[in-house]
Design a protein around this motif. Structure first.
Motif, short mmCIF file in Angstrom:
data_model
loop_
_atom_site.label_atom_id
_atom_site.label_comp_id
_atom_site.label_asym_id
_atom_site.label_seq_id
_atom_site.Cartn_x
_atom_site.Cartn_y
_atom_site.Cartn_z
N ALA A 59 0.86 -1.19 0.00
CA ALA A 59 0.00 0.00 0.00
C ALA A 59 0.90 1.24 0.00
O ALA A 59 1.47 1.62 1.03
CB ALA A 59 -0.91 0.00 1.22
N LYS A 61 0.53 4.31 0.07
CA LYS A 61 0.27 5.41 1.00
C LYS A 61 1.11 5.29 2.27
O LYS A 61 1.37 6.28 2.94
CB LYS A 61 -1.23 5.46 1.36
CG LYS A 61 -1.76 4.18 2.00
CD LYS A 61 -3.25 4.25 2.30
CE LYS A 61 -4.14 3.95 1.12
NZ LYS A 61 -4.11 2.56 0.62
N GLU A 80 -0.10 -1.31 -4.34
CA GLU A 80 -1.50 -0.89 -4.33
C GLU A 80 -1.48 0.63 -4.31
O GLU A 80 -0.82 1.24 -3.45
CB GLU A 80 -2.19 -1.42 -3.06
CG GLU A 80 -3.67 -1.12 -3.00
CD GLU A 80 -4.05 0.08 -2.15
OE1 GLU A 80 -5.21 0.49 -2.18
OE2 GLU A 80 -3.17 0.64 -1.46
N ASP A 103 -6.95 1.22 -6.21
CA ASP A 103 -8.14 1.31 -5.34
C ASP A 103 -8.22 2.75 -4.91
O ASP A 103 -7.24 3.27 -4.44
CB ASP A 103 -7.90 0.60 -3.99
CG ASP A 103 -7.69 -0.87 -4.06
OD1 ASP A 103 -8.33 -1.52 -4.87
OD2 ASP A 103 -6.88 -1.37 -3.23
N HIS A 199 -12.99 -7.47 -3.69
CA HIS A 199 -11.98 -6.81 -2.84
C HIS A 199 -12.62 -6.43 -1.51
O HIS A 199 -13.74 -5.90 -1.48
CB HIS A 199 -11.49 -5.55 -3.56
CG HIS A 199 -10.58 -4.68 -2.74
ND1 HIS A 199 -10.66 -3.31 -2.73
CD2 HIS A 199 -9.56 -4.98 -1.91
CE1 HIS A 199 -9.73 -2.80 -1.94
NE2 HIS A 199 -9.04 -3.80 -1.43
N HIS A 201 -11.13 -4.66 2.21
CA HIS A 201 -10.10 -4.22 3.17
C HIS A 201 -10.87 -3.80 4.41
O HIS A 201 -11.56 -2.77 4.40
CB HIS A 201 -9.28 -3.07 2.58
CG HIS A 201 -8.38 -2.40 3.58
ND1 HIS A 201 -7.23 -2.98 4.05
CD2 HIS A 201 -8.49 -1.21 4.22
CE1 HIS A 201 -6.65 -2.16 4.94
NE2 HIS A 201 -7.40 -1.08 5.05
N SER A 204 -7.48 -0.91 9.23
CA SER A 204 -6.04 -0.89 9.48
C SER A 204 -5.81 -0.92 10.99
O SER A 204 -6.65 -1.45 11.71
CB SER A 204 -5.44 0.35 8.83
OG SER A 204 -5.50 0.22 7.43
N GLN A 205 -4.71 -0.33 11.42
CA GLN A 205 -4.33 -0.35 12.84
C GLN A 205 -5.56 -0.30 13.76
O GLN A 205 -6.44 0.54 13.58
CB GLN A 205 -3.43 0.85 13.11
CG GLN A 205 -2.80 0.89 14.48
CD GLN A 205 -1.71 -0.17 14.65
OE1 GLN A 205 -1.22 -0.71 13.68
NE2 GLN A 205 -1.34 -0.45 15.87
N GLY A 242 -5.15 -5.01 3.32
CA GLY A 242 -3.99 -5.06 4.23
C GLY A 242 -4.48 -5.05 5.65
O GLY A 242 -5.38 -5.82 6.00
N GLY A 243 -3.86 -4.21 6.48
CA GLY A 243 -4.42 -3.97 7.80
C GLY A 243 -3.76 -4.66 8.97
O GLY A 243 -4.18 -4.43 10.11
N LEU A 244 -2.72 -5.49 8.74
CA LEU A 244 -2.12 -6.15 9.91
C LEU A 244 -1.62 -5.07 10.87
O LEU A 244 -0.84 -4.20 10.48
CB LEU A 244 -0.96 -7.05 9.49
CG LEU A 244 -0.45 -7.94 10.61
CD1 LEU A 244 -1.40 -9.11 10.85
CD2 LEU A 244 0.95 -8.47 10.30
N GLY A 283 0.50 -2.45 4.25
CA GLY A 283 1.28 -1.21 4.24
C GLY A 283 2.08 -1.07 5.52
O GLY A 283 3.27 -1.35 5.58
N ARG A 284 1.37 -0.67 6.58
CA ARG A 284 2.04 -0.37 7.85
C ARG A 284 2.94 -1.49 8.34
O ARG A 284 4.08 -1.27 8.76
CB ARG A 284 0.97 -0.06 8.91
CG ARG A 284 1.53 0.28 10.28
CD ARG A 284 0.46 0.72 11.25
NE ARG A 284 -0.08 2.02 10.91
CZ ARG A 284 -1.22 2.23 10.28
NH1 ARG A 284 -2.00 1.22 9.97
NH2 ARG A 284 -1.60 3.45 9.97
N TYR A 388 3.67 5.60 7.23
CA TYR A 388 2.72 6.68 7.48
C TYR A 388 3.32 7.84 8.27
O TYR A 388 2.59 8.62 8.86
CB TYR A 388 1.47 6.17 8.21
CG TYR A 388 0.66 5.16 7.41
CD1 TYR A 388 -0.21 5.58 6.40
CD2 TYR A 388 0.75 3.81 7.68
CE1 TYR A 388 -0.96 4.66 5.69
CE2 TYR A 388 0.01 2.87 6.97
CZ TYR A 388 -0.84 3.31 5.97
OH TYR A 388 -1.58 2.40 5.26
C1 LIG Z 1 -7.64 -0.27 0.34
C2 LIG Z 1 -6.51 -0.31 1.28
N1 LIG Z 1 -5.63 -1.31 1.19
C3 LIG Z 1 -4.57 -1.39 2.01
C4 LIG Z 1 -4.34 -0.44 2.98
C5 LIG Z 1 -3.12 -0.58 3.86
O1 LIG Z 1 -3.44 -0.80 5.18
P1 LIG Z 1 -2.30 -1.09 6.24
O2 LIG Z 1 -1.27 -0.04 6.06
O3 LIG Z 1 -2.99 -0.98 7.54
O4 LIG Z 1 -1.78 -2.46 5.97
C6 LIG Z 1 -5.23 0.60 3.14
C7 LIG Z 1 -5.02 1.62 4.17
O5 LIG Z 1 -5.67 2.61 4.29
C8 LIG Z 1 -6.35 0.67 2.26
O6 LIG Z 1 -7.23 1.67 2.35
#
Ligand SMILES: Cc1ncc(COP(=O)(O)O)c(C=O)c1O
Length: 446
Positions: A59, A61, A80, A103, A199, A201, A204-205, A242-244, A283-284, A388
């Motif tokens: 991710a 971002k 992503e 996304d 899909h 998601h 996240s945290q 994601g989201g771990l 991501g995180r 982040y």
């Molecule tokens: C669609 C999507 N995928 C993946 C992620 C990544 O999440 P994480 O950084 O918590 O793993 C996000 C985070 O906002 C998201 O919105």
């Protein structure tokens, strides 16, 4: 991890990456990133049927930095992306379109067209976006890239509202449990043979693993229902997001990818039997523990009996920590002016505030934190800030984005090597991006 970090802090100070003229920097542990990425791949390889295609799409971002995306690509990861900027970064890193997933909740028609032209997979967020895809797909001779639909399984939120995407009223995806929604989704797929992915998601945290697994189970069950209704395996890939969560309280990596993958296998066994390609979007958890911010203490003062270390890392870097300190606490370590762990005095650690440079009273990255008493010229490290923090800059007070450097502190001879990830932003650059060339624009208006 801690030993590499100590060596890197010392070396960064000795080599002047951090000093009076560059009072704040970000550091990334390349060995840590590589090993986390390898751990992600191994954890899922353990649970899938042999030969199942998996795309781990980072991710962007979480760390929108081209060299980071390139390093992760070297480790077998894709991207992503959720905006034209993130897509451009992934491409600049040399990530090929077949390894990118787009996304975002607000894709314009032009962004969708570009993604289809480039061959980038897209997850549509809502019925109106699906209508736009209908128009684009209908006008093309070539088959489209993989296209999917994001659903919100509405399984509930975690401990941080702002990051909980599977609540009843979340803005993301098609709310699956709303009246008529499930039937609409099944119909949407039966009417569109080119729609081949689902899909989800969940968040996240702050989201418990069980909640995330429940959301993915809901998406899997929907995919089975749709494929049953269509009479063939039309949905051939599931994107599980994601989201771990990350542990911000110690160096321990917990939970880990293995724990999550095993939980998913127990909760949704059919997901891994080889019928579905898998996409993940972590991501995180891939970057957080491999990054740290170093900031010089410019002044050490006291107010109302409270010692305050005024540093150069505040809301501009640790925005969430400053504005939502309970949700985003950070560990802080104290170093002396040479980058050596700061020794405690005889009285032990002293409760003190660690303040940033921004001009508002709440610009504190830690309050009443027990640390060796800091003095001007010392250095503080904000740990677990690899995701982040470096790329979510808040331009308050026109403070510059700091330089980011990767380090390799694994060499047996103790040498630490650094590589530039991003140059520090200059004041001239800030002036340019703040409208300098339009300086007289307003004055000329009546
Ligand atoms: C669609 C999507 N995928 C993946 C992620 C990544 O999440 P994480 O950084 O918590 O793993 C996000 C985070 O906002 C998201 O919105």
């Amino acid at each position: 991890m801690a030993a590499r970090r100590e060596r890197a802090v010392r070396a960064a100070v000795e080599r002047g990456l951090l000093g009076p003229d560059q009072p704040v920097v970000g550091l990334l542990d390349v060995a840590g990133i590589r090993s986390t990425a390898a751990g992600l791949r191994a954890a899922f390889e353990e649970v899938v049927a042999p030969g199942t295609p998996i795309l781990h799409a980072f991710a962007v971002k979480a760390a929108a930095l081209v060299p980071v995306l390139r390093l992760l690509a070297d480790e077998g990861l894709g991207c992503e992306v959720a905006s034209p900027g993130e897509l451009a970064l992934a491409r600049a890193a040399g990530v090929t379109p077949d390894r990118i997933v787009l996304d975002s909740p607000a894709k314009t028609a032009a962004e969708l067209r570009e993604a289809l032209d480039l061959g980038i997979a897209v997850n549509a967020d809502n019925p109106q976006e699906l209508d736009r895809l209908d128009a684009l797909v209908g006008h093309r001779a070539a088959p489209p890239p993989p296209l999917g639909l994001r659903v919100n399984p509405q399984v509930g939120g975690g401990s941080i509202d702002a990051l909980s995407t599977a609540t009843a009223t979340s803005k993301f995806g098609v709310a699956l449990q709303d009246p008529g929604a499930r039937e609409w989704v099944v119909r949407a797929f039966t009417e569109r043979p080119w729609l081949t992915r689902l899909h989800a998601h969940v968040g996240s945290q702050g989201c418990p693993l069980e909640l995330m697994a429940a959301g993915i189970r809901a998406a899997y069950e929907l995919a089975e229902e749709i494929n049953g209704a269509v009479g063939r395996q039309q949905i051939d890939a599931l994107d599980i997001g994601g989201g771990l969560p990350v542990n911000f309280t110690s160096d321990e990596i917990t939970p880990g990818y293995r724990e999550y993958a095993q939980l998913l296998r127990a909760t949704v066994p059919g997901l891994f039997d080889g019928r579905y390609k898998l996409v993940t979007e972590f991501g995180r958890s891939l970057l957080a523990k491999s990054g740290l911010v170093l900031a010089r203490v410019e002044y050490a003062k006291s107010a109302g009996g409270r010692p305050i270390a005024v540093t150069h890392a505040g809301a501009q870097l640790a925005t969430r920590t400053v504005f939502a300190p309970d949700a985003w606490p950070l560990r802080v370590l104290a170093y002396d002016a040479q980058g050596r762990p700061k020794a405690e005095t005889g009285d032990g650690p002293v409760p003190q505030d660690i303040a940033g440079p921004c001009c508002f009273a709440g610009d504190l990255v830690a309050r009443d934190r027990r640390l060796p008493e800091l003095a001007a010229g010392d250095v503080v490290a904000l740990l677990d800030t690899g995701a982040y923090y470096f790329s979510n800059h808040f331009a308050y007070n026109s403070l510059p984005r700091p330089g980011i450097y990767g380090f390799d502190a694994t060499s047996a001879d103790g040498d630490v090597r650094f590589a530039t990830v991003r140059e520090p932003q200059t004041v001239d650059e800030i002036v340019v991006e703040s409208g300098a060339k339009h300086a007289l624009g307003l004055s000329r208006l009546r």
